[in-house]
Design a protein around this motif. Structure first.
Motif, PDB file in Angstrom:
ATOM      1  N   VAL A 170     -13.492  14.693 -37.310  1.00 30.45           N
ATOM      2  CA  VAL A 170     -13.927  13.596 -36.437  1.00 30.45           C
ATOM      3  C   VAL A 170     -14.162  12.344 -37.279  1.00 30.45           C
ATOM      4  O   VAL A 170     -14.901  12.365 -38.259  1.00 30.45           O
ATOM      5  N   GLY A 171     -13.494  11.277 -36.918  1.00 28.95           N
ATOM      6  CA  GLY A 171     -13.623  10.016 -37.631  1.00 28.95           C
ATOM      7  C   GLY A 171     -12.836   9.935 -38.921  1.00 28.95           C
ATOM      8  O   GLY A 171     -12.973   8.959 -39.660  1.00 28.95           O
ATOM      9  N   ASN A 172     -11.988  10.911 -39.202  1.00 25.96           N
ATOM     10  CA  ASN A 172     -11.188  10.904 -40.425  1.00 25.96           C
ATOM     11  C   ASN A 172      -9.989   9.974 -40.246  1.00 25.96           C
ATOM     12  O   ASN A 172      -9.096  10.236 -39.439  1.00 25.96           O
ATOM     13  N   ALA A 173      -9.984   8.881 -40.992  1.00 23.30           N
ATOM     14  CA  ALA A 173      -8.937   7.871 -40.819  1.00 23.30           C
ATOM     15  C   ALA A 173      -7.563   8.404 -41.197  1.00 23.30           C
ATOM     16  O   ALA A 173      -6.569   8.093 -40.538  1.00 23.30           O
ATOM     17  N   GLN A 174      -7.481   9.204 -42.257  1.00 27.24           N
ATOM     18  CA  GLN A 174      -6.179   9.724 -42.676  1.00 27.24           C
ATOM     19  C   GLN A 174      -5.596  10.662 -41.616  1.00 27.24           C
ATOM     20  O   GLN A 174      -4.402  10.603 -41.313  1.00 27.24           O
ATOM     21  N   LEU A 175      -6.437  11.511 -41.069  1.00 30.55           N
ATOM     22  CA  LEU A 175      -5.957  12.427 -40.035  1.00 30.55           C
ATOM     23  C   LEU A 175      -5.538  11.666 -38.791  1.00 30.55           C
ATOM     24  O   LEU A 175      -4.507  11.972 -38.177  1.00 30.55           O
ATOM     25  N   LEU A 176      -6.305  10.661 -38.439  1.00 31.06           N
ATOM     26  CA  LEU A 176      -5.969   9.888 -37.248  1.00 31.06           C
ATOM     27  C   LEU A 176      -4.653   9.141 -37.425  1.00 31.06           C
ATOM     28  O   LEU A 176      -3.822   9.099 -36.508  1.00 31.06           O
ATOM     29  N   GLN A 177      -4.441   8.572 -38.605  1.00 34.29           N
ATOM     30  CA  GLN A 177      -3.157   7.893 -38.840  1.00 34.29           C
ATOM     31  C   GLN A 177      -2.006   8.890 -38.827  1.00 34.29           C
ATOM     32  O   GLN A 177      -0.904   8.578 -38.364  1.00 34.29           O
ATOM     33  N   LEU A 178      -2.248  10.078 -39.345  1.00 32.27           N
ATOM     34  CA  LEU A 178      -1.233  11.126 -39.300  1.00 32.27           C
ATOM     35  C   LEU A 178      -0.797  11.392 -37.862  1.00 32.27           C
ATOM     36  O   LEU A 178       0.386  11.599 -37.586  1.00 32.27           O
ATOM     37  N   VAL A 179      -1.739  11.341 -36.954  1.00 35.32           N
ATOM     38  CA  VAL A 179      -1.445  11.614 -35.543  1.00 35.32           C
ATOM     39  C   VAL A 179      -0.715  10.444 -34.907  1.00 35.32           C
ATOM     40  O   VAL A 179       0.361  10.593 -34.326  1.00 35.32           O
ATOM     41  N   VAL A 180      -1.281   9.240 -35.025  1.00 38.08           N
ATOM     42  CA  VAL A 180      -0.714   8.091 -34.297  1.00 38.08           C
ATOM     43  C   VAL A 180       0.620   7.658 -34.887  1.00 38.08           C
ATOM     44  O   VAL A 180       1.394   6.964 -34.214  1.00 38.08           O
ATOM     45  N   SER A 181       0.917   8.026 -36.124  1.00 39.26           N
ATOM     46  CA  SER A 181       2.203   7.647 -36.715  1.00 39.26           C
ATOM     47  C   SER A 181       3.346   8.531 -36.238  1.00 39.26           C
ATOM     48  O   SER A 181       4.508   8.216 -36.491  1.00 39.26           O
ATOM     49  N   ALA A 182       3.015   9.628 -35.546  1.00 38.98           N
ATOM     50  CA  ALA A 182       4.069  10.577 -35.174  1.00 38.98           C
ATOM     51  C   ALA A 182       4.227  10.743 -33.668  1.00 38.98           C
ATOM     52  O   ALA A 182       5.299  11.126 -33.199  1.00 38.98           O
ATOM     53  N   ILE A 215      -8.992  13.807 -23.996  1.00 38.30           N
ATOM     54  CA  ILE A 215     -10.239  13.069 -24.238  1.00 38.30           C
ATOM     55  C   ILE A 215     -11.001  12.853 -22.946  1.00 38.30           C
ATOM     56  O   ILE A 215     -12.223  13.058 -22.872  1.00 38.30           O
ATOM     57  N   LEU A 216     -10.297  12.430 -21.898  1.00 38.58           N
ATOM     58  CA  LEU A 216     -10.960  12.170 -20.626  1.00 38.58           C
ATOM     59  C   LEU A 216     -11.538  13.449 -20.017  1.00 38.58           C
ATOM     60  O   LEU A 216     -12.528  13.405 -19.290  1.00 38.58           O
ATOM     61  N   GLN A 217     -10.927  14.570 -20.308  1.00 39.46           N
ATOM     62  CA  GLN A 217     -11.439  15.842 -19.805  1.00 39.46           C
ATOM     63  C   GLN A 217     -12.571  16.396 -20.667  1.00 39.46           C
ATOM     64  O   GLN A 217     -13.145  17.435 -20.346  1.00 39.46           O
ATOM     65  N   GLY A 218     -12.883  15.711 -21.774  1.00 44.86           N
ATOM     66  CA  GLY A 218     -13.956  16.164 -22.644  1.00 44.86           C
ATOM     67  C   GLY A 218     -13.558  17.267 -23.599  1.00 44.86           C
ATOM     68  O   GLY A 218     -14.423  17.873 -24.247  1.00 44.86           O
ATOM     69  N   ARG A 219     -12.279  17.542 -23.749  1.00 46.54           N
ATOM     70  CA  ARG A 219     -11.816  18.614 -24.627  1.00 46.54           C
ATOM     71  C   ARG A 219     -11.504  18.134 -26.037  1.00 46.54           C
ATOM     72  O   ARG A 219     -11.234  18.941 -26.921  1.00 46.54           O
ATOM     73  N   LEU A 220     -11.521  16.832 -26.241  1.00 46.73           N
ATOM     74  CA  LEU A 220     -11.138  16.289 -27.543  1.00 46.73           C
ATOM     75  C   LEU A 220     -12.017  15.090 -27.866  1.00 46.73           C
ATOM     76  O   LEU A 220     -12.137  14.161 -27.059  1.00 46.73           O
ATOM     77  N   VAL A 221     -12.639  15.128 -29.027  1.00 51.78           N
ATOM     78  CA  VAL A 221     -13.428  13.997 -29.544  1.00 51.78           C
ATOM     79  C   VAL A 221     -12.886  13.680 -30.933  1.00 51.78           C
ATOM     80  O   VAL A 221     -13.037  14.480 -31.863  1.00 51.78           O
ATOM     81  N   MET A 222     -12.238  12.522 -31.071  1.00 53.68           N
ATOM     82  CA  MET A 222     -11.576  12.179 -32.324  1.00 53.68           C
ATOM     83  C   MET A 222     -12.427  11.277 -33.208  1.00 53.68           C
ATOM     84  O   MET A 222     -12.194  11.204 -34.416  1.00 53.68           O
ATOM     85  N   PHE A 223     -13.355  10.553 -32.624  1.00 53.64           N
ATOM     86  CA  PHE A 223     -14.283   9.743 -33.426  1.00 53.64           C
ATOM     87  C   PHE A 223     -15.524   9.451 -32.599  1.00 53.64           C
ATOM     88  O   PHE A 223     -15.504   9.519 -31.369  1.00 53.64           O
ATOM     89  N   ARG A 224     -16.578   9.133 -33.331  1.00 49.61           N
ATOM     90  CA  ARG A 224     -17.849   8.848 -32.685  1.00 49.61           C
ATOM     91  C   ARG A 224     -18.219   7.389 -32.908  1.00 49.61           C
ATOM     92  O   ARG A 224     -17.640   6.690 -33.735  1.00 49.61           O
ATOM     93  N   HIS A 225     -19.265   6.980 -32.162  1.00 51.56           N
ATOM     94  CA  HIS A 225     -19.653   5.575 -32.208  1.00 51.56           C
ATOM     95  C   HIS A 225     -20.127   5.167 -33.596  1.00 51.56           C
ATOM     96  O   HIS A 225     -19.786   4.088 -34.081  1.00 51.56           O
ATOM     97  N   ASP A 226     -20.904   6.028 -34.248  1.00 51.26           N
ATOM     98  CA  ASP A 226     -21.566   5.602 -35.474  1.00 51.26           C
ATOM     99  C   ASP A 226     -20.599   5.363 -36.628  1.00 51.26           C
ATOM    100  O   ASP A 226     -20.826   4.496 -37.458  1.00 51.26           O
ATOM    101  N   GLY A 227     -19.507   6.101 -36.704  1.00 51.60           N
ATOM    102  CA  GLY A 227     -18.577   5.925 -37.820  1.00 51.60           C
ATOM    103  C   GLY A 227     -17.336   5.148 -37.472  1.00 51.60           C
ATOM    104  O   GLY A 227     -16.373   5.132 -38.236  1.00 51.60           O
ATOM    105  N   PHE A 228     -17.392   4.491 -36.318  1.00 52.65           N
ATOM    106  CA  PHE A 228     -16.155   3.853 -35.856  1.00 52.65           C
ATOM    107  C   PHE A 228     -15.823   2.603 -36.653  1.00 52.65           C
ATOM    108  O   PHE A 228     -14.654   2.256 -36.807  1.00 52.65           O
TER     109      PHE A 228
END
Length: 1082
Positions: free
Chosen positions: A789-801, A814-827
């Protein structure tokens, strides 16, 4: 004065010893004319001047060249110059394209790095504008992407061309010839990029080429047989290997009209493709060597060419391109054949004997004989097979080792090139030899094939393969041949018969290749001696190097044609009697199920095990039924967990064995095309997952997990998929407990951090199957929130593909609450890291931000440092978020803290949007920022206290967090300028007017002058509406002081008098303006 300004950066690289050539002087003259025409004018005036001047005779070409020079030398102003060029052109940029093509072909090596970069920028812009004939320019430009060159400048060009074609793929598909050339070029370049430092570039090239071949195979068929030759060189790359399987086993899946590899092999490669792999400079040098240099005076030219182009280990692969060019493109005229100019066979012999790489030596022989293999006298040209036979014949006396290795290669290539087509290869070589005899290139092959200088074993092999051509000529035949035989090469040319084919005229040093690709010259017929002379001179000519050929022993190595450069970055040198295991025949690309050598190696590894372990692994290895193999794996697992004290050596051997016997599970895809419970369950019904299931089912504190983890850790380096296959199984098996601990223990066993291991496995998953990555993400983020959660490298890995459909799937999770990729505090840190991502990646991120519902408050701290020219993606997304918000004092403070810049419309857009929806609230907040503490209250005391917190010049104290009043005024003035057409109701508000007047009273003289139009707007707005409302001032205009007293409310008279003492009377002139909204004193 303007004409005396210095010229911009130079277009060409030059030294103090070099004079400017005519071309450079011409460009500088045109640029000077352009400057004299537009210097000191605004953009609109300059465009009018250019349009007026371009109508005159010959001015159009001069201005076009001047604008072209400006684009290539002034990157910061290039967009403006290109816009002017498109406006004044009268020929659709035809003259500019012709000039660019000439620059690329004749002066590219002298262009500065800046000019090269701008040239690529200009090509990209013309492609986007769909300018006609840009494809010809791209063809010329890609010729400079030289093979065998890994210098930084060449790699920059290669990457730029790759980006250009990838970004404009739809445009590229419109030009079949350029599409085929792009595939041919980058397929050739892959061979040079096997260094680990170039792995990323090589992977991009592989992806581009394989995609192009699969999607546009009908266009690539035009390449002909050299496409097969280049594919052989990179056959061990997994993507190419899969393509080979389709070519050999399922050709119609690539193109409905493609019948198989034989169709390609029987098609001669066009000269244009062979020529395209040499830079224009190389071509000029080779043509000069073969058309102007006399035999015997050629050594220093060859040495110069060697130093210039063949001096590095990487450049050895260029020899194949040179030989293919000489064989297929340089076809001398009869006049040259009769002269003492160095012949083609001598140049090729020099290239063969100076080769220092064993792998390249085999490839050069294949390049030389490639047209022999499927020669058809009705389609192919004798000039393509003549050099090889003359190299063998003329090398026999001074370099017999060269002849021996070439004959050995020719004999072995028949059965080894492609066993399924061995008879076709034999027929092609036989047809070549018959054509050589028919056209009298050689009077007889017997002196060559039965020469006593050849080793006895080689002579026997030649007799066995070419029995038909090893018969001694009859006495009558010898006499007739001797009548034609002469010590002069001229004796072999029949007057009036031309042997060349339409193409390169080697008498012309410029070597302009025509587009005509006829297969054979009809003039080459008849029974007389019509082929180029091959008679040896009385003083035998020799190659430039007098050293012995390194392969020149009688026991020549076994050479196979289809060289695959799997270890180009670290070539292994072989002894003369050692088989070169890097040479793989074409047939073995298809027959790789269980090669004999691999089977022996597998057996050797298994033999290292003892007792029950070896029996279990052998059973797993020999069983073919999947269920039986799963049972064998279960027995092996039980042996492992029941072993009391299994040592590390045994686990290491077990890992190696499993990597071998489960090899097929680490190839192909594991994730089913249709995702449902049944298919998922079927996908994990393999032996590897039996091991993983046993591992998961053991409790965390059970010591029996340790040997299984140790075996898995030994398996991972040899089968890198193990990591993400474990993640896949953890989700597929639907167990709720112990999932995360198994993977964590696996990472710990390999002595890797969890975060590093997870990123490495998911990156490999992304490269091999993006669908599986998207399917795994909810589980990964749920099981490993601390590192995911909040890992920039992992997130870029996802959005680049991901593509649009996969992004939608993530948003739904995300809307169904099954996936949380980042939180407010580390955004905030994540957002900062994303600013350097690609545009599509950033837009994907903002879609995920919207799905998570991140409040705008968490984004605001980064807003002031976003630059509108560099961070357009983030600013656009933040602007859309602000549109949904009500303005607050905190929001407005952060927004107005941005630096005021002319082209930045962020603040203006936000204020205008809020002004439409929340006019009254916005006016109040703006007034509060202009009067930081006192706000809009009319109490003199409060305003004085508020003024006490301000520093001189209207700047707030550092602790207040409020932007300086001068900066707020700057944004309001920018807003005023943008509202000239439509107006803005913000300035009609009473509270804003009063705040502006108070700010004016506190400003310094330079600030009042700078914002005079803004303050004047407030004065007029303040006087006229209040006079109509019956304010105390009456209807007429009065002097500044009285007018202000009349319009002030009675409860603010004290403040008014205070402000009057500060404001200077000369400001009253501003009242005379009739339309202050449209005024702009600046």
């Amino acid at each position: 004065m303007e004409q005396t300004k210095p010229l911009p950066q130079k277009l060409f690289i030059s030294t103090v010893l070099e004079n400017k050539d005519e071309l450079e002087e011409k460009y500088e003259k045109c640029y000077a004319s352009l400057q004299s025409l537009v210097s000191g004018l605004s953009e609109k005036e300059a465009q009018n001047a250019l349009n007026a001047a371009v109508c005159k005779d010959k001015v159009h070409e001069e201005l076009s060249l001047g604008l072209l020079y400006a684009i290539l030398t002034e990157p910061e102003r290039a967009p403006r110059w290109y816009r002017d060029l498109t406006l004044v052109t009268r020929d659709g940029l035809a003259h500019v394209l012709a000039s660019l093509t000439h620059l690329v072909m004749e002066r590219y090596l002298r262009l500065t790095d800046r000019a090269r970069s701008q040239l690529l920028w200009l090509v990209r812009e013309m492609i986007r504008a769909s300018v006609a004939n840009v494809d010809s320019l791209c063809w010329s430009l890609q010729r400079h992407a030289a093979g065998g060159d890994v210098s930084p400048r060449n790699l920059v060009l290669v990457e730029a061309l790759l980006d250009l074609y990838t970004e404009n793929r739809a445009w590229l598909d419109k030009f079949p010839l350029l599409t085929a050339a792009a595939a041919y070029t980058f397929l050739r370049l892959i061979e040079d990029h096997f260094s680990p430092s170039l792995a990323a570039l090589r992977q991009r090239e592989v992806t581009f080429v394989v995609t192009l071949l699969r999607e546009r195979f009908s266009d690539c068929l035009a390449i002909g047989r050299d496409l097969v030759r280049l594919l052989q060189n990179v056959a061990r790359i997994p993507e190419v290997e899969q393509l080979w399987k389709d070519i050999l086993l399922n050709p119609r899946s690539l193109c409905p009209t493609f019948t198989g590899v034989l169709q390609l092999l029987q098609s001669r490669t066009s000269r244009r493709f062979l020529q395209s792999r040499l830079t224009p400079d190389m071509e000029r040098k080779l043509v000069f060597l073969t058309s102007q240099v006399r035999f015997g005076y050629h050594k220093r030219y060859q040495e110069w060419f060697q130093r210039q182009y063949l001096a590095t280990p990487e450049s050895q692969s260029l020899r194949c391109d040179l030989i293919r060019f000489i064989v297929g493109v340089i076809h001398p005229t009869n006049e040259l054949l009769c002269s003492d100019i160095i012949p083609r066979w001598a140049v090729i012999g020099w290239l063969l004997t100076t080769c220092t790489s064993v792998v390249t030596a085999s490839n050069t022989k294949l390049a030389l004989f490639y047209d022999w293999l499927f020669f058809d006298s009705d389609k192919d040209n004798i000039m393509n097979i003549e050099p090889a036979i003359l190299v063998m014949n003329n090398s026999m006396r001074s370099h017999p080792a060269v002849t021996a290795t070439l004959l050995d290669f020719l004999c072995r290539i028949v059965p080894n090139f492609y066993p399924a087509l061995a008879e076709k290869v034999r027929a092609g070589i036989y047809a070549s030899l018959r054509q050589i005899l028919d056209k009298r290139v050689l009077p007889s092959l017997f002196p060559l094939f039965d020469n006593p200088k050849l080793d006895g074993e080689l002579r026997a092999m030649v007799h066995d393969v070419f029995r038909e051509f090893c018969l001694p000529p009859s006495s009558e035949g010898i006499g007739s041949e001797r009548s034609l035989y002469s010590v002069s090469r001229r004796a072999w040319i029949q007057p009036g018969v031309k042997l060349e084919e339409p193409g390169v005229n080697v008498k012309d040093e410029s070597a302009t290749v025509t587009d005509q690709d006829t297969n054979h010259d009809d003039a080459v017929d008849g029974d007389g001696p019509t082929a180029p002379g091959s008679v040896q001179h009385s003083s035998e000519p020799t190659f430039s190097d007098d050293d012995e050929d390194p392969q020149g022993s009688s026991s020549a190595p076994v050479l196979t044609p289809a060289t695959v450069l799997s270890r180009t970055h670290a070539p292994r040198l072989h002894s003369l009697d050692e088989e070169d295991d890097d040479d793989i025949p074409l047939a073995k690309v298809r027959l790789k199920e269980k090669p004999t050598a691999d089977s022996d190696a597998d057996a050797d590894i298994i033999q290292q095990l003892d007792g029950d372990f070896r029996l279990a692994v052998e059973s797993l290895h020999t069983e073919t039924d999947n269920e039986a193999r799963c049972q064998a794996m279960e027995r092996l697992v039980q042996l492992i967990v029941q072993e009391d004290d299994i040592d590390s050596e045994t686990t290491a051997v077990l890992g190696q064995c499993l990597a071998v016997v489960l090899k097929e599970q680490f190839e192909g895809t594991v994730f089913p095309e249709e995702v449902n419970d049944e298919n998922i369950e079927d996908s994990i019904g393999k032996p590897l997952f039996v091991l993983l299931r046993n591992l998961i089912q053991l409790p965390e504190d059970d010591s029996r997990r340790l040997p299984l983890l140790a075996v898995l850790a030994e398996l991972a380096p040899q089968a890198q998929r193990v990591g993400y296959l474990l993640l896949y199984f953890l989700k597929a098996c639907k167990l709720n407990d112990g999932k995360a601990s198994v993977y964590k223990d696996f990472c710990q066993t390999m002595d890797k951090k969890l975060e590093d291991c997870l990123l490495e496995d998911l990156r490999l998953c992304q490269e091999e199957d993006v669908r599986l990555l998207v399917w795994l993400l909810p589980e990964v983020y749920a099981q490993f929130p601390a590192v995911a959660v909040g890992n920039a490298q992992l997130l870029q890995l996802v959005v680049s593909a991901v593509d649009a459909l996969q992004l939608q799937e993530l948003v739904c999770h995300i809307l169904q609450g099954r996936l949380v990729m980042f939180r407010h505090d580390g955004f905030r840190a994540l957002l900062s890291a994303s600013l350097s991502w690609e545009t599509f990646e950033q837009y994907c991120l903002w879609q995920l931000v919207a799905a998570h519902g991140i409040p705008v408050d968490y984004i605001l701290p980064i807003l002031p440092r976003l630059e509108f020219t560099r961070h357009a993606e983030a600013l656009t997304s933040i602007l859309l978020m602000l549109k949904q918000e009500r303005p607050t004092e905190e929001l407005l403070r952060v927004i107005l803290s941005r630096e005021v810049r002319g082209g930045d419309m962020f603040v203006v857009s936000a204020l205008r949007c809020w002004c439409r929806e929340h006019e009254e609230l916005l006016c109040r907040l703006v007034a509060q920022l202009l009067t930081p503490v006192g706000g809009t209250n009319s109490s003199p005391g409060k305003r004085k206290r508020g003024g006490g917190n301000q520093q001189p010049g209207g700047k707030p104290s550092p602790s207040s967090g409020t932007p300086p009043v001068e900066q707020v005024l700057g944004h309001l003035d920018h807003l005023r300028q943008s509202c000239k057409q439509n107006g803005c109701r913000l300035y009609g508000s009473e509270v804003v007017q009063r705040a502006l007047l108070q700010a004016q009273s506190q400003c310094s003289d330079p600030q009042r002058k700078r914002f005079s139009d803004l303050f004047a707007l407030a004065e007029v707005e303040e006087l006229e509406p209040r006079g109509r409302r019956g304010g105390g001032g009456g209807g007429g205009r009065k002097p500044r002081g009285k007018g202000r007293q009349a319009t002030r409310p009675s409860d603010s008279s004290e403040d008014s008098s205070e402000e009057e003492e500060v404001v200077k009377p000369k400001q009253a002139k501003k009242r005379k303006k009739t339309n202050p909204v449209g005024s702009d004193s600046d």
